[in-house]
Design an enzyme around this catalytic site. Structure first.
Site, short mmCIF file in Angstrom:
data_model
loop_
_atom_site.label_atom_id
_atom_site.label_comp_id
_atom_site.label_asym_id
_atom_site.label_seq_id
_atom_site.Cartn_x
_atom_site.Cartn_y
_atom_site.Cartn_z
N LYS A 266 0.86 -1.18 0.00
CA LYS A 266 0.00 0.00 0.00
C LYS A 266 0.89 1.23 0.00
CE LYS A 266 -3.34 2.54 2.92
NZ LYS A 266 -4.29 2.50 4.05
N ASP A 271 -3.02 10.15 3.39
CA ASP A 271 -4.41 9.70 3.50
C ASP A 271 -5.23 10.72 4.29
OD1 ASP A 271 -6.80 8.35 3.67
OD2 ASP A 271 -6.06 6.75 5.00
N LYS A 278 -10.97 12.58 7.38
CA LYS A 278 -10.54 12.27 8.74
C LYS A 278 -10.59 13.52 9.61
CE LYS A 278 -7.17 8.63 7.60
NZ LYS A 278 -7.80 7.52 8.33
N ASP A 289 1.28 6.39 5.53
CA ASP A 289 0.36 5.41 4.96
C ASP A 289 0.94 4.70 3.73
OD1 ASP A 289 -2.01 4.19 5.55
OD2 ASP A 289 -3.25 5.52 4.31
N GLU A 350 -9.53 3.28 1.72
CA GLU A 350 -8.93 3.36 0.38
C GLU A 350 -7.83 2.34 0.17
OE1 GLU A 350 -7.88 5.05 2.86
OE2 GLU A 350 -5.70 4.85 2.64
N ARG A 352 -7.59 -0.84 0.91
CA ARG A 352 -8.05 -2.11 0.35
C ARG A 352 -8.42 -1.96 -1.12
NH1 ARG A 352 -12.64 -2.30 4.89
NH2 ARG A 352 -11.01 -1.06 5.88
N1 BES Z 1 -4.60 4.47 6.71
C1 BES Z 1 -5.77 4.17 7.45
C2 BES Z 1 -5.51 3.19 8.60
C3 BES Z 1 -4.58 3.63 9.71
C4 BES Z 1 -5.09 4.05 10.91
C5 BES Z 1 -3.22 3.57 9.56
C6 BES Z 1 -4.26 4.42 11.95
C7 BES Z 1 -2.38 3.93 10.60
C8 BES Z 1 -2.91 4.35 11.78
C9 BES Z 1 -6.82 3.55 6.55
O1 BES Z 1 -6.81 3.98 5.24
C10 BES Z 1 -8.14 3.94 7.12
O2 BES Z 1 -8.45 5.10 7.12
N2 BES Z 1 -8.91 2.96 7.59
C11 BES Z 1 -10.17 3.21 8.16
C12 BES Z 1 -11.15 2.20 7.62
C13 BES Z 1 -12.57 2.47 7.99
C14 BES Z 1 -13.07 3.70 7.27
C15 BES Z 1 -13.39 1.27 7.64
C16 BES Z 1 -10.04 3.08 9.67
O3 BES Z 1 -9.33 2.18 10.12
O4 BES Z 1 -10.59 3.91 10.37
ZN ZN Z 2 -5.02 4.66 4.52
MN MN Z 3 -7.98 5.75 4.96
#
Ligand code: BES
Ligand code: ZN
Ligand code: MN
Length: 498
Positions: A266, A271, A278, A289, A350, A352
């Protein structure tokens, strides 16, 4: 940093500083500190210090002795390796790292390690000292204007005259390559979003590949659309920065046709969450990320130099995830490269999406085995904290082999399940699947989504969200990018070498 061997006895080593490790053999509060290397001259020089109890009060602290009695070295650094019964390869790494991070700010530019005697053997001790030292040599303060160049210039390992010099030299070289490759990954991850765009990441990959002799292809928006990577593109479409599809090939002469191992990373260079944006608090962290992609590039660098006899292809899907007038919206339907349809519920899921196309593309390139690494879910951080990364596997043999690699790398991963029942969470009423599945089991939902794109190919999914960035300084490693997964990937892929 240079690394070399010194053959002979510790007492005769003319070094700025000799480094030894002491461990505590005492029960409860009673102090019984002993060196992990039973060299009489060293033991004599350290007797008084050891009996004082000063060394064994706190694990992975160091005490510096000036003009040690009976030694040629100017200084003797004694590291507390913790309890004797827990002392193993991981502790050797930490102790070596502690030594470097203790000596660097004191402007001591070289030191000589006297390897600990450990149950897994001399070669393991050498390997872990060198790996631990390289990891500790890295500092993340790249953009400080008053940055002092605190790097160590040279480390040596003191080995006895009866040791196998050729083997020690070989192991030292290999460990140096692994440590430097992990640091290469950390340098990439450390860069902020404005200096590590997908274009920059593509260029850095090319530059590295040229240096070590790897084939590298970097593709832009036209090619991504041509390949019908609808899931990858759906994330990229919202950004003014062009995405990059980075493909690195390691195909050594003499490697068998199969397996072909596909490493899919990835590479979200920032992000924001996209339209499902966010919160501001902590968003700056989302520059890391792309740590999964950077880990794959670091591992490829190591293969080029270590030359295992096995084919490996790395694919990094690099893009920003931004909100804009051309960003994708919740509810949008995307068709992935595999032809499967996705209902995008949350544009912040994003990772996945880009991996779905990366994994499928790897299969079309002929990969017979797949591993992906991604800072994929906050849910994985909730489940496992910042100690273990998550690992998912659809194949037992493949997973068991990974566990063996972990024993050598010393990295911590904990397995999470992939039962088919979980798919219900991401079932969509309008498309083949949704890209999120609610609050419960979030790390698993993401993995189940990816599983749809690997089908029967043996596959490991590494969710490194909680461990790719360290929040605190440790005495053996600086806070910041950890370079997690590089060492495990190197050990794992190496195990396929014929
Ligand atoms: N890059 C984030 C995940 C992440 C969170 C990485 C904390 C490092 C530290 C990922 O793209 C994300 O935003 N995931 C979401 C998924 C949700 C919307 C289903 C998450 O984990 O909140
Ligand atoms: Zn991410
Ligand atoms: Mn994300």
């Amino acid at each position: 940093m240079d690394t070399k061997l010194i053959i002979g006895s510790a007492a005769d080593v003319d070094s700025e500083c000799l480094v030894v490790v002491a461990v505590d053999h005492g029960e409860k509060q009673k102090n019984d500190a002993k060196l992990t290397n039973r060299d009489t001259a060293l033991e004599r020089a350290a007797t008084e210090l050891l009996s004082s109890g000063e060394v064994t009060s706190k694990p992975f602290e160091a005490v510096l002795v000036h003009h040690p009695q009976g030694l040629k070295a100017k200084k003797l650094l004694v590291i507390n390796g913790g309890k004797a019964k827990n002392f193993g390869p991981t502790e050797v790494r930490k102790a070596a790292g502690t030594a470097l991070r203790f000596l660097k700010p004191k402007m001591i530019k070289s030191c000589a390690f006297v390897p600990s005697e450990i149950s897994t053997g001399f070669e393991d001790a050498v390997r872990c000292i060198v790996e631990g030292a390289y990891v500790a040599d890295f500092d993340p303060d790249t953009y400080r204007s008053e940055r002092k160049d605190l790097r160590m210039q040279e480390i040596s390992l003191v080995i006895p005259a009866n040791a196998d010099k050729t083997a020690a030299q070989r192991i030292l070289e290999q460990a140096r390559i692994i440590g430097e490759s992990q640091n290469f990954t950390r340098e990439l991850v450390n860069e902020p979003g404005n200096r590590m765009t997908p274009t920059v990441l593509g260029n850095r990959a090319k530059e590295m590949c040229e240096k070590v002799g790897l084939k590298c292809e970097v593709m832009g928006p036209d090619r991504i659309k041509e390949l019908k990577m609808g899931a990858f593109w759906s994330v990229a479409q919202g950004s003014d920065e062009e995405p990059r599809l980075i493909v690195v090939r390691y195909e050594p002469a003499g490697a068998p046709e199969k397996p072909v191992i596909g490493l899919v990373g990835k590479g979200i260079t920032f992000d924001t969450g996209g339209i499902s944006i966010k919160p501001a608090d902590g968003m700056e962290k989302m520059k890391y990320d792309m740590a999964g992609g950077a880990a794959m590039l670091g591992a490829m660098r190591a293969f080029a130099l270590l030359k295992p006899k096995v084919k490996v292809i790395a694919i990094v899907c690099a893009t920003e995830n931004m909100p804009s007038g051309h960003a994708q919206k919740p509810g949008d339907i995307q068709i992935a490269m595999s032809g499967k349809s996705i209902e995008v519920i949350n544009t912040d899921a994003e990772g996945r999406l880009v991996l779905a196309d990366g994994l499928h593309y790897a299969r079309t390139l002929g990969c017979t085995h797949l591993i992906d690494a991604a800072t994929l879910t906050g849910a994985c951080v909730i489940a496992l904290g910042m100690v273990n990364a998550g690992v998912f596997a659809n194949n037992e043999d493949f997973y068991q082999r990974f566990c063996k690699a972990l024993q050598r790398s010393g990295e911590k991963f904990w397995r999470l399940p992939l039962d088919q029942e979980y798919f219900e969470q991401i079932r969509s009423s309008i498309a083949d699947m949704m890209n999120t599945g609610g609050r419960y089991g979030g790390a698993i939902n993401a993995a189940m989504f990816l599983k749809e794109f690997v089908e029967d190919t043996p596959w490991l999914h590494l969710d490194i969200a909680g461990v790719a960035w360290m929040e605190e300084n440790k005495s053996w490693i600086a806070k910041g990018p950890s370079g997690i997964a590089v060492r495990s990937l190197v050990e794992f892929v190496g195990s396929f070498s014929s």
